[in-house]
Design a protein around this motif. Sequence first.
Motif, PDB file in Angstrom:
ATOM      1  N   HIS A  14       3.589   1.114   9.175  1.00  0.00           N
ATOM      2  CA  HIS A  14       4.174   1.732  10.379  1.00  0.00           C
ATOM      3  C   HIS A  14       4.582   3.181  10.118  1.00  0.00           C
ATOM      4  O   HIS A  14       4.878   3.536   8.984  1.00  0.00           O
ATOM      5  N   ASP A  17       7.440   4.030   7.303  1.00  0.00           N
ATOM      6  CA  ASP A  17       7.346   3.382   5.998  1.00  0.00           C
ATOM      7  C   ASP A  17       6.998   4.385   4.911  1.00  0.00           C
ATOM      8  O   ASP A  17       7.387   4.216   3.748  1.00  0.00           O
ATOM      9  N   TYR A 140       8.885  -7.619   2.338  1.00  0.00           N
ATOM     10  CA  TYR A 140       9.905  -8.500   2.934  1.00  0.00           C
ATOM     11  C   TYR A 140       9.329  -9.405   4.009  1.00  0.00           C
ATOM     12  O   TYR A 140      10.056  -9.957   4.827  1.00  0.00           O
ATOM     13  N   HIS A 145       2.834  -5.409   7.071  1.00  0.00           N
ATOM     14  CA  HIS A 145       2.874  -4.999   5.657  1.00  0.00           C
ATOM     15  C   HIS A 145       1.969  -5.915   4.825  1.00  0.00           C
ATOM     16  O   HIS A 145       1.257  -5.459   3.931  1.00  0.00           O
TER      17      HIS A 145
HETATM   18 ZN   LIG Z   1       6.967  -1.149   8.346  1.00  0.00          ZN
END
Ligand SMILES: [Zn+2]
Length: 277
Positions: A14, A17, A140, A145
């Motif tokens: 994104h 990031d 996470y 991701h």
């Molecule tokens: Zn992200």
Amino acid sequence: MADRPLTLMAVHAHPDDEASGTGGVLARYAAEGIRTVLVTCTDGGCGDGPGGTKPGDPGHDPAAVAAMRRKELEASCEVLKVSHLEMLDYADSGMMGWEANDAPGSFWRTPVAEGAARLAELLRRYQPDVVVTYDENGFYGHPDHIQANRITMAALELTGMTPKVYWTTAPRSMMQRFGELMREFGGDWEEPDPAEAAEMPEIGLPDEEITTWVDTTAFGSQKFDALAAHASQGENIFFLRMGKERFTELWGVETFLRVQDGTGAALPENDLFAGLR
Ligand SMILES: [Zn+2]
């Protein structure tokens, strides 16, 4: 060496990031004369809208959010002196379990082979010596991701190229400090429910498993300013509230797991380009 500049490619999910995850290494290596290429896979349309509106709220228009975040991304790249920004422009898939996961055009729903083919084209064009992306859990667990990891590893296989490859990570010792600062600065972050936490893969790695520690404290101010370019996003506001000094204390050293290497550089190392120059 080759008749082209040493090149770092970072593959992120994104807009923002690049700043939070790798702002330090992007700034540091640009300052060292290394060409830096940022690939951002999604448009960030599931991010916060103006006034902090969330996806699904009245007034949250994903296309408008994406347009705003693109401007923020360009500003961040200017701060970090990124040489080339490439956007794959898939639709942001939102957090795991959201309806947006399966929306047409979402990155999560895109076949890995399709995303990998597009990324492979960029790998061939830029011939990076070092590629950075997330680990298999997307650090996470965010679907975009995870997908960035999958298309990156598949694209490398497609091209047969053998750059040094790194996954971003965080030392567990730092995650502890992070929790303390969260409480101190009043982030709306709660201790995870132990039962839920037990089911989730643990974030980061034990310190002794981390292969690569890059000191970017001298670039903490640039990293902070890059993140500040993404101030429309609620989770960034929390970090910005810390101020530059505390922010750099927490995020000044960026850590990675080396997963592919042709240099034989000894581990642990303190430079993504160890063995390449
Ligand atoms: Zn992200």
